[in-house]
Each structure stands twice: as structure tokens, then as C-alpha cells.
Design an enzyme around this catalytic site. Structure first.
Site, PDB file in Angstrom:
ATOM      1  N   ARG A 195     -10.852  45.103 105.973  1.00 61.27           N
ATOM      2  CA  ARG A 195      -9.733  44.921 106.646  1.00 61.27           C
ATOM      3  C   ARG A 195      -9.074  46.021 107.638  1.00 61.27           C
ATOM      4  NH1 ARG A 195      -6.280  42.101 101.822  1.00 61.27           N
ATOM      5  NH2 ARG A 195      -8.288  41.095 100.985  1.00 61.27           N
ATOM      6  N   LYS A 253     -15.404  33.899  92.474  1.00 61.00           N
ATOM      7  CA  LYS A 253     -14.238  34.645  92.504  1.00 61.00           C
ATOM      8  C   LYS A 253     -13.167  33.268  92.513  1.00 61.00           C
ATOM      9  CE  LYS A 253     -11.229  36.664  96.043  1.00 61.00           C
ATOM     10  NZ  LYS A 253     -10.889  38.142  97.037  1.00 61.00           N
ATOM     11  N   GLU A 284     -14.476  47.301  95.106  1.00 59.73           N
ATOM     12  CA  GLU A 284     -14.492  46.400  96.474  1.00 59.73           C
ATOM     13  C   GLU A 284     -13.890  46.955  97.466  1.00 59.73           C
ATOM     14  OE1 GLU A 284     -12.985  42.221  95.688  1.00 59.73           O
ATOM     15  OE2 GLU A 284     -12.291  42.003  97.833  1.00 59.73           O
TER      16      GLU A 284
END
Ligand code: 3PG
Length: 213
Positions: free
Chosen positions: A51, A134, A47
Site C-alpha cells: 500500500r 483469510k 505481512e
């Protein structure tokens, strides 16, 4: 892609290994060797968080690594979903879930691991068809004890908890029946990346892989 179809694909991805590395790529040059090191250690699902300015290019570079299944994390807007898909992401992860994000994943055919942290949030996603979610932020939202309790009334929902998980507490989660895998950044530590210490990353990945035989 319907939520049920997305969750089926998410299920397969979450079953690849006990840990999905949560990666922050500051330098594009790290992307490929980092992905190779993690895959070599036995962690194929990766993943990459959206950012940093180079995150999408990092996904593009990592998507070419044999054996890797690269996804995009920190999806916050429909534009993020579209860009992640275009960069070659095979799945998406969001810290929470909004209708705009869910609609975008349906439209752009991106299997999503949508974030939830309360019984109501989990039930709202379940109603839509998301059986794989999640749990975030895992430790802060109640940890393994919380997920064990959620599993009593909602055993049909399976989770990838993320947030505050490391080698020390990963087994608390992985030993539960409703946990498919955990997500964590500890397998790709900043210091190792800065030094280009890919052998250390592979060692950490292999150690994490060993959590489940
Ligand atoms: C995140 O989104 O930053 C992930 O939850 C990773 O959390 P961690 O750094 O605590 O593993």
C-alpha cells in the site's frame, strides 16, 4: 503450485505464532529494524501490505532478517503477485479472491491466503483446494461468533481472521477450533515506527506471542 500445496504452506506459516503482524511501511529505513523487533518478540511471520511506494523494497529488506518469514499483503493484481514473488515474499495475502489472482499464485508459486467473508466465498475457495483462508474484514463481517458458526458446516476450512483485531479481542478468535492465527496491525503502531521505538514493538510482539503460551 496447486491451491492444496499453497494451503499446506500457509498452514505451516500460520502455525508459527498466534499473530501475523499486518505492516504498512511508509519509510524504507524502518523495514529492517521493524522486522528484527517483531521477530525478536516472537512473531516471525510478517505481512507487508503493498500500500506504499516502498512496500516491495521493504519486503526485500525484511526478507534478509534471520528468522523472519516475510509475505506480501493487499495483493490485488497478477502484477502484484509477480512483483511480490520477485521481491522475496514467501507467501501472499489478498483481501478477497479473484480467478486472476489465484491463477497468478499458481503460476508464480506463491502460497496464498485468499480472503473470504461469506459461506459461499469460503466454499468456492474450498472447491478449488484452499483449506486455509483469510477471513476479512473479520470484526465487520461478523467476528468470532460468525467464524464459530461457519465451523459447524465447514470444519475443514481453517482461518486467519484479520481486520479490527487487537489484543483485547484476539482470544475470542484464537480459542476457536477453526482459527490458526489472527492478523493485525496493532503490534506495529505508527507512532512507535515514527519514533523508531523498536523496544516498544518487541514488547507488543512478545505480548501478542503470549496469547498462546
Ligand atoms: C488490513 O488489511 O488493514 C488488515 O486487515 C489489518 O487490519 P487492522 O488494522 O484492523 O488490524
Amino acid at each position: 503450485m496447486t491451491p492444496a500445496e499453497q494451503s499446506l504452506m500457509a498452514l505451516e506459516i500460520c502455525r508459527l505464532a498466534p499473530v501475523i503482524p499486518v505492516i504498512v511501511v511508509e519509510e524504507l529505513a524502518y523495514a529492517r529494524p521493524l522486522a528484527e523487533a517483531l521477530v525478536a518478540g516472537g512473531l516471525p511471520a510478517l505481512e507487508v501490505t503493498l500500500r506504499t511506494p516502498v512496500a516491495l523494497d521493504a519486503i526485500r529488506a525484511m526478507a534478509e532478517v534471520p528468522g523472519g518469514v516475510v509475505g506480501a499483503g493487499t495483493l490485488l493484481t497478477p502484477a502484484d503477485v509477480k512483483a511480490a514473488k520477485a521481491a522475496g515474499a514467501k507467501f501472499g495475502v489478498s483481501p478477497g479472491a479473484t480467478d486472476r489472482i489465484l491463477d497468478a499464485c499458481a503460476e508464480w508459486d506463491l502460497p496464498l491466503l485468499p480472503g473470504a467473508a461469506t459461506a459461499t466465498e469460503i466454499m468456492v475457495l474450498l472447491e478449488k483446494g484452499y483449506t486455509v483462508q483469510k477471513f476479512f474484514p473479520a470484526e465487520q463481517a461478523g467476528g468470532a461468533a460468525y467464524l464459530k458458526s461457519i465451523g459447524a458446516p465447514l470444519p475443514q476450512v481453517k482461518f486467519c481472521p484479520t481486520g479490527g483485531i487487537s489484543l483485547k479481542n484476539a482470544m475470542d478468535y484464537l480459542s476457536l477450533g477453526n482459527i490458526l492465527c489472527v492478523g493485525g496491525s496493532w503490534v506495529a503502531p505508527k507512532a512507535a515506527l515514527a519514533k523508531g521505538d523498536w523496544a516498544e514493538v518487541t514488547r507488543l510482539a512478545a505480548e501478542a506471542k503470549g496469547l498462546r503460551g
